[in-house]
Enzyme design. Sequence first.
Site, PDB file in Angstrom:
ATOM      1  N   GLY A 248       0.850  -1.188   0.000  1.00  0.00           N
ATOM      2  CA  GLY A 248       0.000   0.000   0.000  1.00  0.00           C
ATOM      3  C   GLY A 248       0.879   1.228   0.000  1.00  0.00           C
ATOM      4  O   GLY A 248       2.103   1.127   0.099  1.00  0.00           O
ATOM      5  N   LYS A 249       0.228   2.369  -0.088  1.00  0.00           N
ATOM      6  CA  LYS A 249       0.994   3.613  -0.156  1.00  0.00           C
ATOM      7  C   LYS A 249       1.949   3.762   1.019  1.00  0.00           C
ATOM      8  O   LYS A 249       3.047   4.272   0.884  1.00  0.00           O
ATOM      9  CB  LYS A 249       0.045   4.813  -0.183  1.00  0.00           C
ATOM     10  CG  LYS A 249      -0.423   5.128  -1.591  1.00  0.00           C
ATOM     11  CD  LYS A 249      -1.210   6.419  -1.593  1.00  0.00           C
ATOM     12  CE  LYS A 249      -2.226   6.367  -2.725  1.00  0.00           C
ATOM     13  NZ  LYS A 249      -3.238   7.385  -2.621  1.00  0.00           N
ATOM     14  N   ARG A 250       1.510   3.290   2.175  1.00  0.00           N
ATOM     15  CA  ARG A 250       2.341   3.473   3.362  1.00  0.00           C
ATOM     16  C   ARG A 250       3.603   2.609   3.352  1.00  0.00           C
ATOM     17  O   ARG A 250       4.566   2.890   4.026  1.00  0.00           O
ATOM     18  CB  ARG A 250       1.526   3.223   4.634  1.00  0.00           C
ATOM     19  CG  ARG A 250       1.263   4.514   5.365  1.00  0.00           C
ATOM     20  CD  ARG A 250       0.403   4.286   6.575  1.00  0.00           C
ATOM     21  NE  ARG A 250      -1.009   4.409   6.231  1.00  0.00           N
ATOM     22  CZ  ARG A 250      -1.971   3.675   6.756  1.00  0.00           C
ATOM     23  NH1 ARG A 250      -1.687   2.743   7.635  1.00  0.00           N
ATOM     24  NH2 ARG A 250      -3.215   3.870   6.420  1.00  0.00           N
ATOM     25  N   GLY A 252       5.350   2.147   0.719  1.00  0.00           N
ATOM     26  CA  GLY A 252       6.219   2.558  -0.373  1.00  0.00           C
ATOM     27  C   GLY A 252       5.663   2.292  -1.752  1.00  0.00           C
ATOM     28  O   GLY A 252       6.396   2.366  -2.731  1.00  0.00           O
TER      29      GLY A 252
END
Length: 471
Positions: A248-250, A252
């Site tokens: 996910g975005k968190r 990377g």
Amino acid sequence: MSEKVVTRFAPSPTGFMHVGGVRTALYAYLWAKKNKGTFILRIEDTDKEREVLGSVEHIMECLDWLGIKEDEGPSADGPNGPYIQSERLEIYKKYAQILIDKGLAYPDPYTEDEVNEFREQTELAGKPFLYREHRLEKFEEWHGAVPLRFKVPEIKSYHWHDVVWGDLSAGPEALDDFILIKSDGYPTYNFAHIVDDIEMGITHVMRGQEFISSTPKFLAIYEALEIEPPAFVTLPPIMAPDGKKKLGKRDGAKDVLDYKRDGYLPETMINYLAMLGFNPGGEKEIFERDELIEIFDLNKIHRAGAKWDDEKLDWMNKEHIKMLSTLELEENIFKYLPEDLWNPKIVPLITERISKFGDVKEMFERGELDYFYKTPEYAKAKLIYKDTAVDRISQNLSQSLDALSKLDEKDFTKENIKNSLMQIADKLKNRGELLHPIRFALSGLDKSPDPFIIAEILGKNETLARLQKAI
Ligand code: GLU
């Protein structure tokens, strides 16, 4: 395989392209190319509320950068156009009419509030909500102002085959009278993609796991239309580096164009993404585009999620950098440097120290390339040589200065420079007391690339001037 392979990538323009999306596109592309088939790009823009301005351009820029070139699509017209769903509304209406005529589609008699109330009631009773349980016996005629719903003809279990996952099945609870066409006139994804896959003659549908649970709905539509579904090729998820959750975005997950900005090669990205979920077997890991097309095989896509690994990506990029020509290296490196540093001689020195071209910019910003165009400062000398007799060092440098000044300017090459300096160094008790100070005098750095190469790049005058200043 007798029929012509036709694959598609069908993104919704709802935000930036992430690596998972690109991998789906890549697999569809590779399979089409391998089979001399057709790869179609289709934009699924029927959810106007979720649409993000600029996404279509972004998707196209990503694919273009990676050389995942569509045979047909919004900017490559072909016999199956238009390739943007919002321009195909008449086609969906035609298919909706077929279902209406068969008695398999009907106008939703309820308001949204009523449907929500049904949902709340069933959920309060601890049961899953199924719209079909509220279906009326008789239908009105549909005029388009309210949603058109599919009338699931038979409430039953479905069994189907997935090329990657094998035999799958789902019970009747997966079936419902879902919306085909919304009250705004746009079809739902569930309906539109099937119509398009049929109309465009798609033979293989590559997509993520999130669509498995809806597959019975899709199969019910294919059955109602009496059309054979395409082969389903469900790709494994891309996992975060810890392997525990989806990337996910968190963790990377970046916009694909960030990799372009960071100076990764498109060849690296497709090599890396191809291997993320696919294993050709054997030791070889570095493949060029044509080789990827050659080796790609649906039977070697694995089910387990593949972990995203930045270190591996960097390693792969270094390998692909090694395959570039001198000219390509120059082009890539100079993009990140001011013009007065566009000296082909510094290219090998930089190449050996980067894993992606964006590193060049950072090297420059950290001042690691300053010595190519600025006379160094020697303030750190006291710190570096605190245990060495300073007069011995300056003596060694003076001897070097003498020796180098005897070299002709046209002979000022790294080999000759090395020869004359080594003659002096070999006579010393400690060669390091000459070689390190030379490095420091030329670059102002404790650690730098080969000093003989630096001297050649700087040229005779600048080299002598720096030695003099250092002394
Ligand atoms: N428009 C869908 C998405 O972006 C495509 C799914 C499919 O390939 O069928 O998720």
